[in-house]
Design a protein around this motif. Structure first.
Motif, mmCIF file in Angstrom:
data_model
loop_
_atom_site.group_PDB
_atom_site.id
_atom_site.type_symbol
_atom_site.label_atom_id
_atom_site.label_comp_id
_atom_site.label_asym_id
_atom_site.label_seq_id
_atom_site.Cartn_x
_atom_site.Cartn_y
_atom_site.Cartn_z
ATOM 1 N N LEU A 1 -9.429 1.580 -16.223
ATOM 2 C CA LEU A 1 -9.733 2.188 -14.930
ATOM 3 C C LEU A 1 -8.567 3.054 -14.499
ATOM 4 O O LEU A 1 -7.421 2.609 -14.492
ATOM 5 C CB LEU A 1 -9.979 1.102 -13.877
ATOM 6 C CG LEU A 1 -10.137 1.564 -12.426
ATOM 7 C CD1 LEU A 1 -11.362 2.445 -12.262
ATOM 8 C CD2 LEU A 1 -10.195 0.362 -11.498
ATOM 9 N N ILE A 2 -8.877 4.292 -14.124
ATOM 10 C CA ILE A 2 -7.867 5.194 -13.579
ATOM 11 C C ILE A 2 -8.218 5.425 -12.113
ATOM 12 O O ILE A 2 -9.318 5.888 -11.796
ATOM 13 C CB ILE A 2 -7.825 6.528 -14.337
ATOM 14 C CG1 ILE A 2 -7.442 6.267 -15.795
ATOM 15 C CG2 ILE A 2 -6.842 7.491 -13.668
ATOM 16 C CD1 ILE A 2 -7.425 7.503 -16.650
ATOM 17 N N THR A 3 -7.275 5.095 -11.227
ATOM 18 C CA THR A 3 -7.478 5.237 -9.793
ATOM 19 C C THR A 3 -6.121 5.249 -9.102
ATOM 20 O O THR A 3 -5.083 5.057 -9.738
ATOM 21 C CB THR A 3 -8.380 4.107 -9.256
ATOM 22 O OG1 THR A 3 -8.759 4.414 -7.910
ATOM 23 C CG2 THR A 3 -7.697 2.755 -9.299
ATOM 24 N N GLU A 4 -6.106 5.439 -7.790
ATOM 25 C CA GLU A 4 -4.874 5.375 -7.022
ATOM 26 C C GLU A 4 -4.450 3.917 -6.851
ATOM 27 O O GLU A 4 -5.300 3.033 -6.747
ATOM 28 C CB GLU A 4 -5.062 6.003 -5.637
ATOM 29 C CG GLU A 4 -5.206 7.499 -5.640
ATOM 30 C CD GLU A 4 -6.635 7.980 -5.838
ATOM 31 O OE1 GLU A 4 -6.879 9.164 -5.641
ATOM 32 O OE2 GLU A 4 -7.523 7.185 -6.214
ATOM 33 N N PRO A 5 -3.136 3.665 -6.789
ATOM 34 C CA PRO A 5 -2.659 2.282 -6.607
ATOM 35 C C PRO A 5 -3.209 1.595 -5.356
ATOM 36 O O PRO A 5 -3.544 0.416 -5.396
ATOM 37 C CB PRO A 5 -1.140 2.437 -6.533
ATOM 38 C CG PRO A 5 -0.854 3.684 -7.312
ATOM 39 C CD PRO A 5 -2.036 4.591 -7.036
ATOM 40 N N PHE A 6 -3.343 2.327 -4.242
ATOM 41 C CA PHE A 6 -3.853 1.694 -3.028
ATOM 42 C C PHE A 6 -5.312 1.260 -3.185
ATOM 43 O O PHE A 6 -5.749 0.286 -2.567
ATOM 44 C CB PHE A 6 -3.658 2.592 -1.795
ATOM 45 C CG PHE A 6 -4.753 3.591 -1.548
ATOM 46 C CD1 PHE A 6 -5.790 3.294 -0.671
ATOM 47 C CD2 PHE A 6 -4.749 4.826 -2.181
ATOM 48 C CE1 PHE A 6 -6.799 4.218 -0.438
ATOM 49 C CE2 PHE A 6 -5.750 5.745 -1.951
ATOM 50 C CZ PHE A 6 -6.784 5.444 -1.076
ATOM 51 N N VAL A 7 -6.074 1.959 -4.034
ATOM 52 C CA VAL A 7 -7.465 1.573 -4.282
ATOM 53 C C VAL A 7 -7.499 0.236 -5.027
ATOM 54 O O VAL A 7 -8.271 -0.661 -4.676
ATOM 55 C CB VAL A 7 -8.228 2.666 -5.063
ATOM 56 C CG1 VAL A 7 -9.593 2.181 -5.508
ATOM 57 C CG2 VAL A 7 -8.353 3.930 -4.210
ATOM 58 N N ILE A 8 -6.645 0.091 -6.019
ATOM 59 C CA ILE A 8 -6.581 -1.177 -6.750
ATOM 60 C C ILE A 8 -6.199 -2.299 -5.799
ATOM 61 O O ILE A 8 -6.801 -3.375 -5.817
ATOM 62 C CB ILE A 8 -5.585 -1.098 -7.916
ATOM 63 C CG1 ILE A 8 -6.098 -0.127 -8.969
ATOM 64 C CG2 ILE A 8 -5.329 -2.475 -8.519
ATOM 65 C CD1 ILE A 8 -5.129 0.167 -10.067
ATOM 66 N N ALA A 9 -5.199 -2.063 -4.956
ATOM 67 C CA ALA A 9 -4.764 -3.091 -4.005
ATOM 68 C C ALA A 9 -5.910 -3.516 -3.089
ATOM 69 O O ALA A 9 -6.149 -4.714 -2.903
ATOM 70 C CB ALA A 9 -3.588 -2.579 -3.186
ATOM 71 N N LYS A 10 -6.650 -2.547 -2.562
ATOM 72 C CA LYS A 10 -7.754 -2.880 -1.662
ATOM 73 C C LYS A 10 -8.897 -3.570 -2.414
ATOM 74 O O LYS A 10 -9.533 -4.484 -1.866
ATOM 75 C CB LYS A 10 -8.262 -1.640 -0.932
ATOM 76 C CG LYS A 10 -7.298 -1.181 0.145
ATOM 77 C CD LYS A 10 -7.925 -0.148 1.036
ATOM 78 C CE LYS A 10 -7.009 0.144 2.200
ATOM 79 N NZ LYS A 10 -7.681 0.802 3.291
ATOM 80 N N LEU A 11 -9.156 -3.154 -3.649
ATOM 81 C CA LEU A 11 -10.194 -3.824 -4.457
ATOM 82 C C LEU A 11 -9.819 -5.282 -4.688
ATOM 83 O O LEU A 11 -10.656 -6.176 -4.566
ATOM 84 C CB LEU A 11 -10.380 -3.119 -5.788
ATOM 85 C CG LEU A 11 -11.213 -1.858 -5.793
ATOM 86 C CD1 LEU A 11 -11.101 -1.156 -7.152
ATOM 87 C CD2 LEU A 11 -12.660 -2.153 -5.469
ATOM 88 N N LEU A 12 -8.552 -5.522 -5.046
ATOM 89 C CA LEU A 12 -8.106 -6.894 -5.313
ATOM 90 C C LEU A 12 -8.085 -7.751 -4.048
ATOM 91 O O LEU A 12 -8.341 -8.945 -4.113
ATOM 92 C CB LEU A 12 -6.746 -6.890 -6.004
ATOM 93 C CG LEU A 12 -6.741 -6.335 -7.422
ATOM 94 C CD1 LEU A 12 -5.325 -6.252 -7.963
ATOM 95 C CD2 LEU A 12 -7.625 -7.179 -8.342
#
Length: 115
Positions: free
Chosen positions: A99-110
């Motif tokens: 998955l390629i995305t912005e770090p803040f997106v990963i944080a919010k997903l988690l």
């Protein structure tokens, strides 16, 4: 000669091994992507140039480019609300191996769905 790398942005590359995702740096991620021909790379980002850049640099990459109203805006005005994700986007994100995305997106997903 040869393909040029895209401009460095604040982008995270996530590679799932087993049941836990592993976040790798962009530079390491780029080296991983250079050797990932045949694997599906999921792109979920507000940075519109990522997918075309990947295609230009490695035409054999298989991309799954996601677009969802839950990720909205551009530049300094990007907002992401994981509770608004469409069901098909949720399924694609859950199934993503890379998955390629912005770090803040990963944080919010988690935060929203820890697994």
């Amino acid at each position: 000669g040869g393909p040029q790398r895209p401009v460095r942005r604040s982008v995270a590359v996530v590679r799932r091994r087993g049941s836990y995702p592993k976040v790798v740096s962009f530079e390491f991620g780029w080296r991983v992507l250079e050797t990932m021909s045949g694997n599906i790379v999921t792109v979920f980002s507000s940075i519109k140039g990522i997918a075309p850049s990947l295609c230009d640099s490695n035409p054999s990459l298989l991309l799954n480019v996601l677009s969802d109203p839950a990720l909205d805006g551009y530049g300094g005005t990007v907002e992401f609300d994981p509770s608004r994700l469409q069901e098909d986007t949720k399924a694609s994100l859950a199934a993503a191996e890379i998955l390629i995305t912005e770090p803040f997106v990963i944080a919010k997903l988690l935060e929203h769905v820890p697994s």
